[in-house]
Design an enzyme around this catalytic site. Sequence first.
Site, PDB file in Angstrom:
ATOM      1  N   ASN A  20       7.631  75.106  45.120  1.00 24.15           N
ATOM      2  CA  ASN A  20       8.070  74.158  46.158  1.00 24.15           C
ATOM      3  C   ASN A  20       7.180  74.195  47.389  1.00 24.15           C
ATOM      4  O   ASN A  20       7.250  73.304  48.234  1.00 24.15           O
ATOM      5  CB  ASN A  20       9.526  74.434  46.554  1.00 24.15           C
ATOM      6  CG  ASN A  20       9.757  75.881  46.963  1.00 24.15           C
ATOM      7  OD1 ASN A  20       9.663  76.759  46.105  1.00 24.15           O
ATOM      8  ND2 ASN A  20      10.035  76.137  48.222  1.00 24.15           N
ATOM      9  N   ASN A  97       3.931  82.241  39.356  1.00 25.27           N
ATOM     10  CA  ASN A  97       3.447  82.265  40.738  1.00 25.27           C
ATOM     11  C   ASN A  97       4.485  82.789  41.734  1.00 25.27           C
ATOM     12  O   ASN A  97       4.120  83.330  42.778  1.00 25.27           O
ATOM     13  CB  ASN A  97       3.019  80.832  41.114  1.00 25.27           C
ATOM     14  CG  ASN A  97       2.853  80.654  42.606  1.00 25.27           C
ATOM     15  OD1 ASN A  97       1.827  81.051  43.178  1.00 25.27           O
ATOM     16  ND2 ASN A  97       3.849  80.087  43.269  1.00 25.27           N
ATOM     17  N   TYR A 232       5.407  95.791  47.180  1.00 26.70           N
ATOM     18  CA  TYR A 232       4.620  94.603  46.814  1.00 26.70           C
ATOM     19  C   TYR A 232       3.370  95.030  46.026  1.00 26.70           C
ATOM     20  O   TYR A 232       3.067  94.485  44.967  1.00 26.70           O
ATOM     21  CB  TYR A 232       4.216  93.840  48.079  1.00 26.70           C
ATOM     22  CG  TYR A 232       3.422  92.576  47.816  1.00 26.70           C
ATOM     23  CD1 TYR A 232       4.053  91.425  47.367  1.00 26.70           C
ATOM     24  CD2 TYR A 232       2.043  92.535  48.023  1.00 26.70           C
ATOM     25  CE1 TYR A 232       3.331  90.260  47.123  1.00 26.70           C
ATOM     26  CE2 TYR A 232       1.316  91.374  47.785  1.00 26.70           C
ATOM     27  CZ  TYR A 232       1.964  90.237  47.328  1.00 26.70           C
ATOM     28  OH  TYR A 232       1.240  89.092  47.085  1.00 26.70           O
ATOM     29  N   THR A 265      -0.082  81.412  54.095  1.00 28.63           N
ATOM     30  CA  THR A 265       1.222  80.929  53.604  1.00 28.63           C
ATOM     31  C   THR A 265       2.323  81.794  54.214  1.00 28.63           C
ATOM     32  O   THR A 265       2.063  82.784  54.881  1.00 28.63           O
ATOM     33  CB  THR A 265       1.331  81.058  52.062  1.00 28.63           C
ATOM     34  OG1 THR A 265       1.292  82.446  51.726  1.00 28.63           O
ATOM     35  CG2 THR A 265       0.257  80.308  51.321  1.00 28.63           C
ATOM     36  N   ILE A 267       4.273  83.895  52.795  1.00 32.13           N
ATOM     37  CA  ILE A 267       4.457  85.254  52.261  1.00 32.13           C
ATOM     38  C   ILE A 267       3.727  86.303  53.107  1.00 32.13           C
ATOM     39  O   ILE A 267       4.161  87.458  53.169  1.00 32.13           O
ATOM     40  CB  ILE A 267       4.040  85.338  50.768  1.00 32.13           C
ATOM     41  CG1 ILE A 267       4.845  86.450  50.083  1.00 32.13           C
ATOM     42  CG2 ILE A 267       2.547  85.564  50.589  1.00 32.13           C
ATOM     43  CD1 ILE A 267       4.775  86.443  48.566  1.00 32.13           C
TER      44      ILE A 267
HETATM   45  N1  LIG Z   1      -0.903  84.052  50.330  1.00 33.91           N
HETATM   46  C1  LIG Z   1      -1.693  85.034  49.968  1.00 33.91           C
HETATM   47  O1  LIG Z   1      -2.618  85.429  50.697  1.00 33.91           O
HETATM   48  C2  LIG Z   1      -1.481  85.718  48.648  1.00 33.91           C
HETATM   49  C3  LIG Z   1      -2.355  86.762  48.314  1.00 33.91           C
HETATM   50  C4  LIG Z   1      -2.191  87.399  47.103  1.00 33.91           C
HETATM   51  C5  LIG Z   1      -1.197  86.980  46.234  1.00 33.91           C
HETATM   52  N2  LIG Z   1      -0.357  85.963  46.584  1.00 33.91           N
HETATM   53  C6  LIG Z   1       0.679  85.558  45.624  1.00 33.91           C
HETATM   54  O2  LIG Z   1       0.697  84.161  45.480  1.00 33.91           O
HETATM   55  C7  LIG Z   1       1.978  83.747  45.022  1.00 33.91           C
HETATM   56  C8  LIG Z   1       2.439  82.551  45.837  1.00 33.91           C
HETATM   57  O3  LIG Z   1       2.670  82.973  47.164  1.00 33.91           O
HETATM   58  P1  LIG Z   1       2.340  82.075  48.439  1.00 33.91           P
HETATM   59  O4  LIG Z   1       1.250  82.745  49.156  1.00 33.91           O
HETATM   60  O5  LIG Z   1       2.197  80.669  48.044  1.00 33.91           O
HETATM   61  O6  LIG Z   1       3.668  82.326  49.300  1.00 33.91           O
HETATM   62  P2  LIG Z   1       4.910  81.362  49.642  1.00 33.91           P
HETATM   63  O7  LIG Z   1       4.439  80.094  50.243  1.00 33.91           O
HETATM   64  O8  LIG Z   1       5.841  82.231  50.416  1.00 33.91           O
HETATM   65  O9  LIG Z   1       5.519  81.021  48.206  1.00 33.91           O
HETATM   66  C9  LIG Z   1       6.293  81.918  47.467  1.00 33.91           C
HETATM   67  C10 LIG Z   1       7.067  81.091  46.480  1.00 33.91           C
HETATM   68  O10 LIG Z   1       7.833  81.975  45.614  1.00 33.91           O
HETATM   69  C11 LIG Z   1       9.149  81.459  45.564  1.00 33.91           C
HETATM   70  N3  LIG Z   1      10.135  82.447  45.157  1.00 33.91           N
HETATM   71  C12 LIG Z   1      10.475  83.609  45.750  1.00 33.91           C
HETATM   72  N4  LIG Z   1      11.474  84.203  45.061  1.00 33.91           N
HETATM   73  C13 LIG Z   1      11.776  83.378  44.023  1.00 33.91           C
HETATM   74  C14 LIG Z   1      12.716  83.423  42.967  1.00 33.91           C
HETATM   75  N5  LIG Z   1      13.589  84.429  42.854  1.00 33.91           N
HETATM   76  N6  LIG Z   1      12.722  82.429  42.041  1.00 33.91           N
HETATM   77  C15 LIG Z   1      11.865  81.400  42.155  1.00 33.91           C
HETATM   78  N7  LIG Z   1      10.956  81.272  43.154  1.00 33.91           N
HETATM   79  C16 LIG Z   1      10.926  82.266  44.061  1.00 33.91           C
HETATM   80  C17 LIG Z   1       9.409  80.914  46.962  1.00 33.91           C
HETATM   81  O11 LIG Z   1      10.551  80.066  46.983  1.00 33.91           O
HETATM   82  P3  LIG Z   1      11.427  79.833  48.330  1.00 33.91           P
HETATM   83  O12 LIG Z   1      10.719  78.775  49.119  1.00 33.91           O
HETATM   84  O13 LIG Z   1      12.749  79.395  47.778  1.00 33.91           O
HETATM   85  O14 LIG Z   1      11.493  81.153  49.050  1.00 33.91           O
HETATM   86  C18 LIG Z   1       8.106  80.165  47.165  1.00 33.91           C
HETATM   87  O15 LIG Z   1       8.132  78.932  46.511  1.00 33.91           O
HETATM   88  C19 LIG Z   1       2.887  84.968  45.127  1.00 33.91           C
HETATM   89  O16 LIG Z   1       3.047  85.553  43.863  1.00 33.91           O
HETATM   90  C20 LIG Z   1       2.097  85.894  46.044  1.00 33.91           C
HETATM   91  O17 LIG Z   1       2.419  87.251  45.830  1.00 33.91           O
HETATM   92  C21 LIG Z   1      -0.473  85.319  47.778  1.00 33.91           C
END
Ligand SMILES: NC(=O)c1ccc[n+]([C@@H]2O[C@H](COP(=O)([O-])OP(=O)(O)OC[C@H]3O[C@@H](n4cnc5c(N)ncnc54)[C@H](OP(=O)(O)O)[C@@H]3O)[C@@H](O)[C@H]2O)c1
Length: 307
Positions: A20, A97, A232, A265, A267
């Site tokens: 989303n 993701n 994490y 983002t 997270i």
């Molecule tokens: N941003 C970075 O720098 C970075 C770096 C390394 C890895 N990552 C990884 O990239 C992925 C995406 O993260 P992002 O950076 O895009 O962060 P984000 O914008 O916070 O997105 C996280 C997503 O995961 C969803 N989520 C959390 N718990 C869930 C559940 N129980 N069931 C279904 N969906 C769930 C959230 O939904 P809600 O909106 O409902 O909370 C949101 O859509 C994650 O796995 C993160 O660990 C990100």
Amino acid sequence: MVGSNEQREMQRVAVITGANKGIGLEIARQLALHGVTVVLTARDEKRGAGAVESLRGSHQIPNVVFHQLDVRDESSVGALAEFVRTQFGKLDILVNNAGASGISVDVEGLKSLGIDPEAWLSGKATSLVQGVLRQTYDGAVTCFDTNYYGCKRVTEALLPLLELSTSGARIVNVSSLRSELRRMPSESIREELSDIDNLTEEKIEGLLRRFLEDLKEGRLEATGWPMMLPSYSVSKTVLNAYTRVLARRHPSMLVNCVHPGYVKTDINWNTGVITTEEGAKGPVMLALLPADGPTGCYFDQTTKAEF
Ligand SMILES: NC(=O)c1ccc[n+]([C@@H]2O[C@H](COP(=O)([O-])OP(=O)(O)OC[C@H]3O[C@@H](n4cnc5c(N)ncnc54)[C@H](OP(=O)(O)O)[C@@H]3O)[C@@H](O)[C@H]2O)c1
């Protein structure tokens, strides 16, 4: 969803979890632009349907549908699998993701530290952040249940449909550079997770139980767990291990994990430095790998890297 059986077989279908917002939403957009039919999932109906509307409306991308999915909820996972089975009869791409940080944060305190990206990435900020980031037990349970067990739950439910892919299934697990084994202080844990031939889910889950026990007893540092975003980091290390187990067990599929980059983002409390468009590139590349592509590998954005 489409007319003839032939068309149905040709049409590639992808499921993306936690799509989303953030990187997941951008992966959905990019895959749809490549002609893939995207099942954009989110745990919250309203946020997910809104994201689909934004892609269909302002971006004029029609080949995206929404289905609710909370990766922590077995019945929600089952309902998604049933939806994909009845609508498409198979699945070609799964992007795990959805992710949770597992950390309680004092956002203002964090901002006031003004930590530069280099210090975040190298781990030099570890001692600095201890006063503003708090690892709670409940946070760790949520984190493991989302980042590892959630991925496993969704993957296991969708594997029978991935096995029916005529183009050869792709599984992409969105990991993090926090997963890298060189960042794990304990040599014995590093060794356990590097012994790929003997890795199993039982071993992985045994490690997670040990972490929770050590957290409860206040001995994470003494027992050699990482102190930067502890749960994490561990959740992503075991996600990589699970990726290797899956790749070994399913040689007809291409199963990989990827650090998307340090993306701005929610997270990471928007401390990241690259756009979601950049961050989605690695996961999208792995979702669209050619038949002779790699499997059981870890990528740092679009480059193959050491686990
Ligand atoms: N941003 C970075 O720098 C970075 C770096 C390394 C890895 N990552 C990884 O990239 C992925 C995406 O993260 P992002 O950076 O895009 O962060 P984000 O914008 O916070 O997105 C996280 C997503 O995961 C969803 N989520 C959390 N718990 C869930 C559940 N129980 N069931 C279904 N969906 C769930 C959230 O939904 P809600 O909106 O409902 O909370 C949101 O859509 C994650 O796995 C993160 O660990 C990100």
